[in-house]
Design a protein around this motif. Sequence first.
Motif, short mmCIF file in Angstrom:
data_model
loop_
_atom_site.label_atom_id
_atom_site.label_comp_id
_atom_site.label_asym_id
_atom_site.label_seq_id
_atom_site.Cartn_x
_atom_site.Cartn_y
_atom_site.Cartn_z
N ASP A 1 -23.68 6.66 -10.76
CA ASP A 1 -24.23 7.29 -9.56
C ASP A 1 -23.43 6.82 -8.35
O ASP A 1 -23.80 5.87 -7.67
N SER B 1 -23.26 7.91 -5.50
CA SER B 1 -23.95 8.06 -4.23
C SER B 1 -24.73 6.81 -3.81
O SER B 1 -25.19 6.72 -2.67
N SER C 1 -25.66 3.48 -2.25
CA SER C 1 -25.13 2.59 -1.22
C SER C 1 -25.16 1.16 -1.74
O SER C 1 -25.78 0.87 -2.77
#
Length: 482
Positions: free
Chosen positions: A241, A243, A245
């Motif tokens: 993943d 994405s 952070s």
Amino acid sequence: METHPFAAAPTGGPGLESLPVEPLLTSEFDGDPGSVYERLRSTYGPVAPVGLMGVPAWLVLDYREVLEVLRNESVWRRDVRHWRARAEGRLPQDWPLLAGYEVRQTMFFDDEEHRHARLSYHSAMRPFQDGHSPEGWELRAAVAHYADELIAMLAAESGTTGFADLAAQYTRPLLLMVTTKLFGCPVELGDEMVMDLWRMLDGGPDAGPATGRALGAMTRLAAHRRSRPGEDLTSYMLLADPSLSDEQLGRELFMNAVYLNDITGNMVCNTLLEVLRGNATVRRSLSNGQLGETVNRAALANPPTANLCFRFAARDVRLGNFLIRAGDIVSPSVAAAHQDLLKIGSSHLVDSAVSTRAHLAWGAGPHQCPSAARELAGTIVTTAVGRIFEHFGRAELTLPPDQLPWRSGPVVRGLKLLPVRYELAGHSSVRGVGERWVDGAGASAASAEAGVAGVEPGVRQEESSGLLGLLRRMMSGRRRSG
């Protein structure tokens, strides 16, 4: 963080806040939680109102009701935003158990958000689940190597016969070493991190700062691996993943560290304890060489997580003898459920040779521990337990079982220490290390070993090694004499 709307108070039953509640975390609970569960069950039935550090909660005690709460995700939610008392600002500002639940992480997601995060986690964990993949093979070899290394250190410090704390000197450092490797940490994780995880789970006065410190360390690790990816879980989670952070990945690593170090560590210690205290069904499975079954039986008798993560009622629903209001907090008790399971005539589950997978140590339902993580944790526990009984020819507790000190809190019940007197087996590969570093210890241990574990005629050498072989012979002797 937004909250969810809640229905008006239902009719037909008293609300949780209006009931007198018995504080759960008392000195009696510390010493004998089983008697507390039994008294609550006899007073209230399968579900009891209790106080958790000044906050009322429903404690689910019986196996059937615990399974219902764990399996029915549409009614029993994990997201803390469903908690009515929190949404209405009625929690004490310094309530220590809230810190961990405020961490937005896969464990506390529901529905599609949970399924997406879980799939990403499973994808990242898959290479380590497979014992034939390079990552899986290397991790499993590392666990065995670390275990042998720690036992060699015991021999170096105390001799081939001596005393050890298998919690502080073996289990805790072993899980730290495994976490360091699995997560791809640039430096060895320190014991202080484990202490911070304990502070959070046990609801100590500094649970909030401890949670912040552990989260900060994991967030820094996420940033490090983003810039320098490797063959580790942190890097694979970023691949699964992209994405995520650094803060989001840090939260995922944080909760994985909780389970890997504290829950898995408790399972190692509890399994060792059940063997050493003489639990017959656990010892029988070990004597038969069924290490996985040994762990299952120990988990049924003494689960590493006493009470699983809170759930919150999505709507008004009847459970046990009470009407649970939408937004009420519910704590499913694995320890009480196992007690109920064994009491109601299901003892054949632990007396038979079949697997005792009825235990709830890994949870159940949509939020149970992912299969890849379960298999990896099972491998770690069986390796850690197996290496002890491979290297030790004799081991016995140096305290009576009822005098062992426990960390007893709202979530876990884990040993603070596991003190033993041990003798290394004559065949142990770490024996020479101890003899080189501790002058003269080997001869006395060899004499003791000769008196403990003489090989019977017809018994293969690999079956006769260490305490595992001793248990096998002892159990076969019982069968012959019975």
